[in-house]
Design an enzyme around this catalytic site. Structure first.
Site, PDB file in Angstrom:
ATOM      1  N   GLU A 162      80.511 108.854 -22.571  1.00 14.58           N
ATOM      2  CA  GLU A 162      79.976 109.584 -21.036  1.00 14.58           C
ATOM      3  C   GLU A 162      80.066 108.246 -19.839  1.00 14.58           C
ATOM      4  O   GLU A 162      79.313 107.202 -20.003  1.00 14.58           O
ATOM      5  CB  GLU A 162      79.036 109.953 -21.241  1.00 14.58           C
ATOM      6  CG  GLU A 162      79.451 111.188 -22.153  1.00 14.58           C
ATOM      7  CD  GLU A 162      77.845 112.188 -22.805  1.00 14.58           C
ATOM      8  OE1 GLU A 162      78.431 113.748 -23.204  1.00 14.58           O
ATOM      9  OE2 GLU A 162      76.906 111.949 -22.837  1.00 14.58           O
ATOM     10  N   CYS A 212      76.544 104.553 -13.538  1.00 21.01           N
ATOM     11  CA  CYS A 212      76.296 104.675 -15.019  1.00 21.01           C
ATOM     12  C   CYS A 212      76.838 105.043 -15.683  1.00 21.01           C
ATOM     13  O   CYS A 212      77.577 105.202 -16.174  1.00 21.01           O
ATOM     14  CB  CYS A 212      75.160 105.428 -15.601  1.00 21.01           C
ATOM     15  SG  CYS A 212      74.263 104.701 -17.008  1.00 21.01           S
ATOM     16  N   CYS A 221      76.253 103.025 -30.165  1.00 17.00           N
ATOM     17  CA  CYS A 221      75.346 101.736 -29.693  1.00 17.00           C
ATOM     18  C   CYS A 221      74.783 101.668 -30.971  1.00 17.00           C
ATOM     19  O   CYS A 221      74.315 102.577 -32.039  1.00 17.00           O
ATOM     20  CB  CYS A 221      74.115 102.497 -28.439  1.00 17.00           C
ATOM     21  SG  CYS A 221      72.966 100.979 -28.518  1.00 17.00           S
ATOM     22  N   CYS A 259      67.309 102.946 -31.299  1.00 20.08           N
ATOM     23  CA  CYS A 259      66.463 103.542 -30.406  1.00 20.08           C
ATOM     24  C   CYS A 259      65.858 104.805 -30.962  1.00 20.08           C
ATOM     25  O   CYS A 259      66.738 105.519 -30.453  1.00 20.08           O
ATOM     26  CB  CYS A 259      66.559 103.515 -29.293  1.00 20.08           C
ATOM     27  SG  CYS A 259      66.943 101.920 -28.628  1.00 20.08           S
ATOM     28  N   CYS A 286      66.567 107.886 -28.194  1.00 25.71           N
ATOM     29  CA  CYS A 286      67.502 108.172 -27.376  1.00 25.71           C
ATOM     30  C   CYS A 286      68.799 107.965 -28.311  1.00 25.71           C
ATOM     31  O   CYS A 286      68.582 108.421 -29.217  1.00 25.71           O
ATOM     32  CB  CYS A 286      68.543 106.621 -27.061  1.00 25.71           C
ATOM     33  SG  CYS A 286      69.853 106.526 -26.300  1.00 25.71           S
ATOM     34  N   CYS A 295      68.648 109.545 -18.819  1.00 25.97           N
ATOM     35  CA  CYS A 295      68.983 108.282 -18.736  1.00 25.97           C
ATOM     36  C   CYS A 295      68.451 108.567 -20.750  1.00 25.97           C
ATOM     37  O   CYS A 295      67.536 109.774 -21.031  1.00 25.97           O
ATOM     38  CB  CYS A 295      67.610 107.462 -18.549  1.00 25.97           C
ATOM     39  SG  CYS A 295      67.739 106.895 -17.308  1.00 25.97           S
TER      40      CYS A 295
HETATM   41  N1  SAH Z   1      71.189  99.631 -24.603  1.00 22.26           N
HETATM   42  C1  SAH Z   1      70.854  99.342 -23.138  1.00 22.26           C
HETATM   43  C2  SAH Z   1      71.001 100.223 -21.638  1.00 22.26           C
HETATM   44  C3  SAH Z   1      70.508 101.551 -22.086  1.00 22.26           C
HETATM   45  S1  SAH Z   1      70.074 103.044 -21.129  1.00 22.26           S
HETATM   46  C4  SAH Z   1      69.008  99.479 -23.543  1.00 22.26           C
HETATM   47  O1  SAH Z   1      68.606  99.328 -24.400  1.00 22.26           O
HETATM   48  O2  SAH Z   1      68.779  98.719 -22.011  1.00 22.26           O
HETATM   49  C5  SAH Z   1      69.439 102.487 -20.536  1.00 22.26           C
HETATM   50  C6  SAH Z   1      67.915 102.834 -19.900  1.00 22.26           C
HETATM   51  O3  SAH Z   1      67.488 104.580 -21.164  1.00 22.26           O
HETATM   52  C7  SAH Z   1      66.556 102.172 -21.013  1.00 22.26           C
HETATM   53  O4  SAH Z   1      66.250 101.793 -20.897  1.00 22.26           O
HETATM   54  C8  SAH Z   1      66.887 103.117 -23.017  1.00 22.26           C
HETATM   55  O5  SAH Z   1      65.834 102.984 -23.686  1.00 22.26           O
HETATM   56  C9  SAH Z   1      66.851 104.623 -21.730  1.00 22.26           C
HETATM   57  N2  SAH Z   1      66.630 105.572 -22.644  1.00 22.26           N
HETATM   58  C10 SAH Z   1      66.816 105.922 -23.381  1.00 22.26           C
HETATM   59  N3  SAH Z   1      66.979 107.354 -24.410  1.00 22.26           N
HETATM   60  C11 SAH Z   1      65.553 107.723 -23.279  1.00 22.26           C
HETATM   61  C12 SAH Z   1      65.677 108.946 -22.981  1.00 22.26           C
HETATM   62  N4  SAH Z   1      65.224 109.803 -23.627  1.00 22.26           N
HETATM   63  N5  SAH Z   1      64.304 109.286 -21.993  1.00 22.26           N
HETATM   64  C13 SAH Z   1      64.692 107.847 -21.160  1.00 22.26           C
HETATM   65  N6  SAH Z   1      65.040 106.755 -20.627  1.00 22.26           N
HETATM   66  C14 SAH Z   1      65.793 106.413 -22.381  1.00 22.26           C
END
Ligand code: SAH
Length: 357
Positions: free
Chosen positions: A89, A102, A109, A113, A116, A336
């Site tokens: 996406e 974005c 991934c 996390c 996420c 995000c």
């Molecule tokens: N792998 C990279 C890019 C991830 S996306 C990283 O970890 O930074 C970018 C941001 O969105 C990251 O800070 C991630 O932790 C955040 N993110 C992930 N899930 C989320 C959610 N459910 N709500 C808000 N932010 C989220």
């Protein structure tokens, strides 16, 4: 060979090896990266004979956009299908004065996390530089103002960019050198891969590095990001300071705010102590809902407005530059952390021909 993802000098070499003049390579790169061409046929300043030869010996292939969801706030999510069937996406975020995209750096991934959607889905594979940059090119022609070129790029889609270092770096150079996006308008967001931060610092680029911190202490950070156990908060702060010293660029810390989990005043004070007195800034991201996101069985929730305000106030009173990310695209699961790419949320609305200018 697919020309998408090749830079000008690589295209010049290919053309030379075909017995053609090198400047043809530059013409072709302009067609692909500046003028939006999707086939050799559209390259009208190249003779028909050479165009035929190019089409016979090489290809110019973009991943098809198989679904498109438009949010009430103008955010558009694209579902792209790679040649091997993997789906990723891309989120297109128009603002009055700019167009941000974005991008995803991996299909899936591996960082897991807990909050996420992508992390919960697991890892599939790295994306090539061409697959990454195609997301920018396909984002160019999605509305009436056709051919509006993205002005800003954030590597905040699916995947961990610093675990796909070579392809991400190549795509950054393609965005900057070929498409013309200013380096300072490109943000690479990492979960905190120390070796990757070091390697990126050595490149001395003027892009923005964002580090996903999410907790001011190791115990909580390791629970939220189970793959982070070899990396401490102190290590990340040190790596970030080295990055600032190497590049002269201020670093961003991202902090997903999880109601009742990492938003207490004590945690704000601890975070402020790490971030005070050097060129960094904290970007608070109120958690966006993800079905199934859990921490040891505890469902996550967005922070309460008062808690979030207090958290931010503590950081600001300590002199830490703090911003808060505005939620966009949540109604089409484009905010995000909501990217999953399993199925299309909405039927494919229109076919989107790439305009050629
Ligand atoms: N792998 C990279 C890019 C991830 S996306 C990283 O970890 O930074 C970018 C941001 O969105 C990251 O800070 C991630 O932790 C955040 N993110 C992930 N899930 C989320 C959610 N459910 N709500 C808000 N932010 C989220």
């Amino acid at each position: 060979m697919n020309f998408l993802g090749q830079n000008t000098s690589e295209l010049e070499n290919i053309l030379r090896s075909m017995g053609e003049a090198a400047f043809r390579g530059r013409q072709i790169s302009e067609w692909i990266y500046k003028k939006g061409a999707t086939s050799f046929d559209q390259m009208t300043n190249i003779g028909a004979q050479l165009r035929q030869k190019l089409a016979a010996e090489h290809e110019l292939v973009f991943p098809p956009v198989v679904a498109r969801s438009v949010s009430g706030d103008g955010t558009t999510k694209l579902l792209l299908e790679m040649a091997d069937g993997e789906r990723i996406e891309t989120v297109r975020l128009p603002y009055p004065d700019r167009l941000s995209v974005c991008v995803s750096s991996q299909a899936g991934c591996a960082m897991a996390c807990q909050f996420c959607a992508t992390g919960l889905g697991g890892f599939r594979r790295n994306l090539s530089a061409g697959e990454i940059v195609s997301q920018i090119l396909l984002s160019r022609s999605q509305d009436e103002s056709r051919n509006q070129t993205p002005t800003h790029v954030v590597f905040m889609g699916m995947g961990e960019p610093l675990l796909n270092f070579g392809n991400v770096l190549k795509s950054v150079h393609l965005m900057h050198n070929e498409i013309g996006i200013p380096m300072r308008h490109i943000t690479v967001s990492t979960v905190g891969i120390l070796s990757g931060i070091e390697k990126l610092a050595a490149e001395k680029l003027q892009l923005t590095l964002a580090i996903s911190l999410h907790a001011p202490d190791d115990a909580l950070r390791h629970r939220l990001i189970p793959t982070s156990t070899k990396t401490g908060v102190a290590d990340l702060i040190k790596a970030a300071k080295n990055y600032v010293a190497a590049t002269g660029r201020r670093v961003t810390f991202e902090y997903v705010v999880l109601g009742g989990v990492n938003d207490t005043p004590e945690m704000a004070q601890k975070l402020a102590r790490w971030c005070k007195g050097w060129p960094c800034h904290v970007n608070l991201i109120p958690w966006n809902a993800v079905a199934g996101a859990s921490l040891e069985g505890m469902g996550f929730g967005a922070p309460k407005a008062d808690d979030l305000r207090r958290f931010r106030a503590i950081l600001e009173e300590a002199g830490v530059a703090t911003t808060q990310r505005v939620q966009r695209g949540a109604d089409v699961a484009a905010a995000c952390g909501q990217l999953r790419a399993l199925q299309q949320e909405r039927p494919f609305e229109t076919s989107i021909p790439l305009a050629v200018r």
